[in-house]
Design an enzyme around this catalytic site. Structure first.
Site, PDB file in Angstrom:
ATOM      1  N   LYS A  52     205.949  39.085  35.550  1.00 44.19           N
ATOM      2  CA  LYS A  52     205.941  40.154  34.524  1.00 44.19           C
ATOM      3  C   LYS A  52     205.640  41.453  35.261  1.00 44.19           C
ATOM      4  O   LYS A  52     204.567  41.641  35.790  1.00 44.19           O
ATOM      5  CB  LYS A  52     204.855  39.853  33.497  1.00 44.19           C
ATOM      6  CG  LYS A  52     205.006  40.481  32.122  1.00 44.19           C
ATOM      7  CD  LYS A  52     205.195  41.976  32.066  1.00 44.19           C
ATOM      8  CE  LYS A  52     203.910  42.732  31.827  1.00 44.19           C
ATOM      9  NZ  LYS A  52     204.095  44.209  31.918  1.00 44.19           N
ATOM     10  N   CYS A  90     194.547  50.988  44.674  1.00 45.35           N
ATOM     11  CA  CYS A  90     193.292  50.330  44.306  1.00 45.35           C
ATOM     12  C   CYS A  90     192.255  50.512  45.411  1.00 45.35           C
ATOM     13  O   CYS A  90     191.063  50.468  45.149  1.00 45.35           O
ATOM     14  CB  CYS A  90     193.539  48.866  43.995  1.00 45.35           C
ATOM     15  SG  CYS A  90     194.629  48.087  45.164  1.00 45.35           S
ATOM     16  N   GLU A 150     186.963  54.162  38.470  1.00 44.41           N
ATOM     17  CA  GLU A 150     188.209  54.311  39.215  1.00 44.41           C
ATOM     18  C   GLU A 150     189.079  55.345  38.509  1.00 44.41           C
ATOM     19  O   GLU A 150     189.428  55.175  37.343  1.00 44.41           O
ATOM     20  CB  GLU A 150     188.937  52.969  39.271  1.00 44.41           C
ATOM     21  CG  GLU A 150     190.240  53.060  40.019  1.00 44.41           C
ATOM     22  CD  GLU A 150     190.905  51.699  40.225  1.00 44.41           C
ATOM     23  OE1 GLU A 150     191.136  50.984  39.233  1.00 44.41           O
ATOM     24  OE2 GLU A 150     191.206  51.376  41.383  1.00 44.41           O
ATOM     25  N   GLY A 175     195.833  44.693  38.799  1.00 43.42           N
ATOM     26  CA  GLY A 175     195.777  45.792  37.841  1.00 43.42           C
ATOM     27  C   GLY A 175     194.330  46.189  37.594  1.00 43.42           C
ATOM     28  O   GLY A 175     193.486  46.060  38.486  1.00 43.42           O
ATOM     29  N   SER A 176     194.058  46.631  36.394  1.00 42.69           N
ATOM     30  CA  SER A 176     192.726  47.147  36.103  1.00 42.69           C
ATOM     31  C   SER A 176     191.722  46.008  35.916  1.00 42.69           C
ATOM     32  O   SER A 176     192.081  44.906  35.499  1.00 42.69           O
ATOM     33  CB  SER A 176     192.784  47.994  34.825  1.00 42.69           C
ATOM     34  OG  SER A 176     193.218  47.199  33.736  1.00 42.69           O
ATOM     35  N   THR A 177     190.477  46.306  36.186  1.00 42.70           N
ATOM     36  CA  THR A 177     189.404  45.318  35.996  1.00 42.70           C
ATOM     37  C   THR A 177     189.308  44.927  34.528  1.00 42.70           C
ATOM     38  O   THR A 177     189.080  43.766  34.183  1.00 42.70           O
ATOM     39  CB  THR A 177     188.085  45.894  36.541  1.00 42.70           C
ATOM     40  OG1 THR A 177     188.242  46.033  37.963  1.00 42.70           O
ATOM     41  CG2 THR A 177     186.895  45.004  36.257  1.00 42.70           C
ATOM     42  N   GLU A 178     189.536  45.907  33.654  1.00 41.62           N
ATOM     43  CA  GLU A 178     189.490  45.652  32.213  1.00 41.62           C
ATOM     44  C   GLU A 178     190.493  44.561  31.804  1.00 41.62           C
ATOM     45  O   GLU A 178     190.151  43.598  31.114  1.00 41.62           O
ATOM     46  CB  GLU A 178     189.840  46.981  31.543  1.00 41.62           C
ATOM     47  CG  GLU A 178     189.694  47.043  30.076  1.00 41.62           C
ATOM     48  CD  GLU A 178     190.309  48.375  29.564  1.00 41.62           C
ATOM     49  OE1 GLU A 178     190.627  49.269  30.383  1.00 41.62           O
ATOM     50  OE2 GLU A 178     190.483  48.470  28.352  1.00 41.62           O
ATOM     51  N   GLU A 227     193.442  40.852  41.649  1.00 55.06           N
ATOM     52  CA  GLU A 227     193.260  41.969  42.580  1.00 55.06           C
ATOM     53  C   GLU A 227     193.086  43.192  41.704  1.00 55.06           C
ATOM     54  O   GLU A 227     194.031  43.619  41.036  1.00 55.06           O
ATOM     55  CB  GLU A 227     194.484  42.057  43.497  1.00 55.06           C
ATOM     56  CG  GLU A 227     194.215  42.824  44.767  1.00 55.06           C
ATOM     57  CD  GLU A 227     194.681  44.253  44.660  1.00 55.06           C
ATOM     58  OE1 GLU A 227     193.826  45.116  44.317  1.00 55.06           O
ATOM     59  OE2 GLU A 227     195.855  44.511  44.906  1.00 55.06           O
ATOM     60  N   GLY A 262     191.944  42.512  33.858  1.00 53.95           N
ATOM     61  CA  GLY A 262     191.572  41.306  34.621  1.00 53.95           C
ATOM     62  C   GLY A 262     190.642  40.412  33.819  1.00 53.95           C
ATOM     63  O   GLY A 262     190.782  39.189  33.806  1.00 53.95           O
TER      64      GLY A 262
HETATM   65  P1  NAP Z   1     196.881  47.513  33.568  1.00 54.13           P
HETATM   66  O1  NAP Z   1     196.946  47.701  32.115  1.00 54.13           O
HETATM   67  O2  NAP Z   1     195.797  46.700  34.160  1.00 54.13           O
HETATM   68  O3  NAP Z   1     198.311  46.917  33.992  1.00 54.13           O
HETATM   69  C1  NAP Z   1     198.568  46.027  35.039  1.00 54.13           C
HETATM   70  C2  NAP Z   1     199.559  44.969  34.562  1.00 54.13           C
HETATM   71  O4  NAP Z   1     198.945  44.167  33.549  1.00 54.13           O
HETATM   72  C3  NAP Z   1     200.827  45.537  33.925  1.00 54.13           C
HETATM   73  O5  NAP Z   1     201.913  44.687  34.209  1.00 54.13           O
HETATM   74  C4  NAP Z   1     200.461  45.482  32.457  1.00 54.13           C
HETATM   75  O6  NAP Z   1     201.569  45.522  31.605  1.00 54.13           O
HETATM   76  C5  NAP Z   1     199.743  44.174  32.375  1.00 54.13           C
HETATM   77  N1  NAP Z   1     198.883  44.033  31.199  1.00 54.13           N
HETATM   78  C6  NAP Z   1     198.333  45.016  30.429  1.00 54.13           C
HETATM   79  N2  NAP Z   1     197.611  44.480  29.434  1.00 54.13           N
HETATM   80  C7  NAP Z   1     197.716  43.133  29.553  1.00 54.13           C
HETATM   81  C8  NAP Z   1     197.201  42.042  28.813  1.00 54.13           C
HETATM   82  N3  NAP Z   1     196.429  42.215  27.744  1.00 54.13           N
HETATM   83  N4  NAP Z   1     197.495  40.790  29.216  1.00 54.13           N
HETATM   84  C9  NAP Z   1     198.262  40.595  30.306  1.00 54.13           C
HETATM   85  N5  NAP Z   1     198.791  41.590  31.033  1.00 54.13           N
HETATM   86  C10 NAP Z   1     198.520  42.849  30.671  1.00 54.13           C
HETATM   87  O7  NAP Z   1     196.883  48.887  34.282  1.00 54.13           O
HETATM   88  P2  NAP Z   1     197.490  50.257  33.686  1.00 54.13           P
HETATM   89  O8  NAP Z   1     197.273  50.374  32.224  1.00 54.13           O
HETATM   90  O9  NAP Z   1     198.875  50.298  34.126  1.00 54.13           O
HETATM   91  O10 NAP Z   1     196.576  51.287  34.445  1.00 54.13           O
HETATM   92  C11 NAP Z   1     195.252  51.524  33.966  1.00 54.13           C
HETATM   93  C12 NAP Z   1     194.271  51.677  35.089  1.00 54.13           C
HETATM   94  O11 NAP Z   1     194.234  50.453  35.810  1.00 54.13           O
HETATM   95  C13 NAP Z   1     194.614  52.702  36.146  1.00 54.13           C
HETATM   96  O12 NAP Z   1     194.228  53.967  35.813  1.00 54.13           O
HETATM   97  C14 NAP Z   1     193.856  52.177  37.317  1.00 54.13           C
HETATM   98  O13 NAP Z   1     192.522  52.579  37.250  1.00 54.13           O
HETATM   99  C15 NAP Z   1     193.939  50.685  37.151  1.00 54.13           C
HETATM  100  N6  NAP Z   1     195.002  50.087  37.971  1.00 54.13           N
HETATM  101  C16 NAP Z   1     194.645  49.400  39.072  1.00 54.13           C
HETATM  102  C17 NAP Z   1     195.619  48.842  39.875  1.00 54.13           C
HETATM  103  C18 NAP Z   1     195.279  48.083  41.112  1.00 54.13           C
HETATM  104  O14 NAP Z   1     196.137  47.903  41.951  1.00 54.13           O
HETATM  105  N7  NAP Z   1     194.087  47.569  41.236  1.00 54.13           N
HETATM  106  C19 NAP Z   1     196.967  49.000  39.575  1.00 54.13           C
HETATM  107  C20 NAP Z   1     197.319  49.692  38.411  1.00 54.13           C
HETATM  108  C21 NAP Z   1     196.319  50.227  37.637  1.00 54.13           C
HETATM  109  P3  NAP Z   1     202.104  46.960  31.118  1.00 54.13           P
HETATM  110  O15 NAP Z   1     202.689  47.611  32.294  1.00 54.13           O
HETATM  111  O16 NAP Z   1     203.114  46.629  30.120  1.00 54.13           O
HETATM  112  O17 NAP Z   1     200.905  47.684  30.563  1.00 54.13           O
END
Ligand code: NAP
Ligand code: MG
Length: 502
Positions: A199, A309, A406, A252-255, A275, A257
């Site tokens: 995904k 990250c 972050e 992705g985000s810790t939230e 991660e 995660g």
């Molecule tokens: P995110 O929501 O954590 O998205 C990462 C992935 O998870 C995307 O494919 C996202 O899909 C998916 N996702 C979102 N909600 C989900 C759920 N409930 N169940 C399963 N998968 C889900 O990150 P973001 O909203 O794009 O960014 C928010 C913040 O996360 C950033 O500002 C940054 O602080 C952090 N972040 C960290 C990393 C890292 O490499 N550690 C990477 C990106 C972001 P969608 O794309 O459809 O939302």
């Protein structure tokens, strides 16, 4: 400087791909979402629609998991020798390498990053990762174990371990390095003989879809790699909760995660690797070579627009050199050309989306309102697109959100320190533990500090050094498990202990 000239257009072949009606890859077939829905992908440099992509959700995830299950249990994939599997992965790497320009253009238009950076870093790292993992297919060995069963002292046994693929893997990736994150995830899964439902992030689905075409051309059997585009709350959540997925790997985000862990626990206790975020400390000691540390500190935060990250977002500098280092990094920030990633002069493109631009500006405003000062930057850039100025904040306080959370943008907080013995404790004072760095001419001191830093990746006199052989991942709330290296392979295999009585 803000670039204002029209950026060069992408090549015709690249646009021919981008202009397609993008579908889901399920069981070796490109198909629309079961609902028929699509969504729009934007070019963040000009806020225009770039492509239309199928909006997969629960029903499509279910079809993809079924296809991955079939491909895992029967058909050509489980019959292949490790060498044949390795050759396929190597072939995919070759095909990717032959298309560097096209992938760099797709990444640049979809994510916003400079094309030259994608061509020099993202794509070659992905190629290398696939090659590194291709080599492992033939080296996934078990052990033979001499055993001494106390209640059967006279019996003889032959015991050994097998390493078997964990099964059907759900992989959920973010938008900051779209192709590279797909490679980090797919490489170890394919090397170990797993099958995958990937995904991709809603903001940046295009390079993974192009990779899907190469996966088919390379000759991977149907169902081994399924790619579903769609939203996290629907498609992503369905994948994490699916009862027939054996493992979920998330970046992705810790939230989010934490939501993945919950979904895994409430469904089938699938294995989970994560991660997640970071708030990485970058420490400049009084004896550092500033001619390296200053550009190093700028690269630590400004590379990929701070959307890393492992970004070095807390810069700790000894007070004897604080002004010099801050001014040096500020000068580097002023030199960065902001503009569309397709412009060859571009040093920093836009944030990936308006949401991300607003999030980053929100953090800067919160810091500035609480008394921090911007030495450079501090606001969105004055042009179309989701641009933010590269920013250095000083006069922060430890409890401010710009220190604690972050930001995921080109914003670094520079903090002076007195006592080099104390600074490691302050550096470790974070819920995160992904990366850290220290700059010093005293190599023994560098080693000692590296040992004390609670982070999965520590750099001494360098920053942002990645290699397929180096495991990458976090302590504390930065994650579970590791990407890359042979450490990743352990997380895609189960160990089976077999005992034969002789
Ligand atoms: P995110 O929501 O954590 O998205 C990462 C992935 O998870 C995307 O494919 C996202 O899909 C998916 N996702 C979102 N909600 C989900 C759920 N409930 N169940 C399963 N998968 C889900 O990150 P973001 O909203 O794009 O960014 C928010 C913040 O996360 C950033 O500002 C940054 O602080 C952090 N972040 C960290 C990393 C890292 O490499 N550690 C990477 C990106 C972001 P969608 O794309 O459809 O939302
Ligand atoms: Mg999201």
């Amino acid at each position: 400087m803000i670039l204002t000239a029209e950026a060069p257009a992408a090549r015709k072949e690249t646009m021919a791909f981008i202009d397609q009606q993008h579908q889901l890859l399920i069981d070796g077939q490109w198909q629309p979402a079961a609902s028929g829905k699509t969504f729009e992908v934007k070019n963040p440099a000009n806020e225009q629609t770039l492509a239309q992509v199928a909006e997969g959700d629960r029903a499509d995830i279910d079809l993809a998991v079924k296809a991955a299950r079939r491909a895992f249990e029967s058909g050509p994939w489980p019959q292949m020798t490790p060498s044949q599997r390795g050759q396929l992965i190597w072939k995919l790497a070759d095909m990717l390498e032959q298309n560097v320009e096209e992938f760099a253009e797709i990444e640049s238009l979809d994510n916003g990053k400079p094309k030259v950076v994608a061509a020099a870093a993202d794509i070659p790292l992905a190629v290398d990762l696939f090659r590194y993992m291709a080599g492992w297919t033939t080296k996934l060995e078990g052990n033979t174990l001499p055993i001494s069963v106390p209640y059967l002292p006279d019996a003889e046994f032959h015991s050994f371990t097998l390493r078997e693929p964990v099964g059907v893997v759900g992989q959920i990736i973010p938008w900051n390095f779209p192709l590279l994150m797909a490679a980090w995830k797919l490489g170890p899964a394919l090397a170990t003989g797993c099958t995958v439902v990937l995904k991709v992030a809603e903001e940046t689905p295009l390079s993974a879809l192009r990779l899907g075409h190469l996966i088919q051309e390379a000759g991977f059997p149907p169902g081994v790699v399924n790619i579903v585009t769609g939203f996290g709350e629907t498609a992503g959540a369905a994948l994490a909760a699916h009862p027939d997925v054996d493992k979920v790997a998330f970046t992705g985000s810790t939230e989010v995660g934490k939501l993945i862990v919950k979904a895994a626990g409430e469904s089938n206790l699938k294995k989970v690797t994560l991660e997640l975020g970071g708030k990485s400390p970058n420490i400049v000691l009084p004896d550092a070579d500033l001619s390296a540390a200053i550009p190093g500190a700028a690269n630590a935060i400004f590379f990929n627009h701070g959307q890393c990250c492992c970004a070095g977002s807390r810069l700790f500098v000894h007070q004897s050199q604080f002004d010099e280092v801050v001014e040096g990094v500020a000068e580097q920030a002023r030199q960065i050309n902001l503009g569309p990633g397709m412009d060859p002069q571009c040093g920093m493109g836009p944030m990936v989306s308006q949401i991300q631009q607003e999030r980053v500006c929100g953090y800067m405003d919160a810091g500035l309102n609480a008394g921090a000062q911007a030495v450079v930057g501090g606001k969105r850039a004055d042009r179309d697109g989701y641009f933010v100025e590269p920013t250095i904040l000083v006069n922060t306080q430890p409890e401010m959100s710009v220190i604690q959370e972050e930001i995921f943008g080109p914003v670094v907080a520079a903090v002076p320190f007195d006592d080099p013995e104390q600074i490691v404790a302050e550096a470790n004072d974070s819920i995160y533990g992904l990366a850290a760095a220290v700059w010093t001419r005293d190599i023994s001191r560098g080693h000692k500090i590296a040992k004390r830093l609670r982070a999965g990746n520590v750099w001494v006199n360098c920053y942002n050094i990645f290699d397929a052989a180096l495991p990458f991942g976090g302590y504390k709330q930065s994650g579970w498990g590791r990407e890359m290296g042979h450490a990743a392979l352990d997380l895609y295999t189960e160990t089976k202990a077999v005992t034969v009585q002789l």
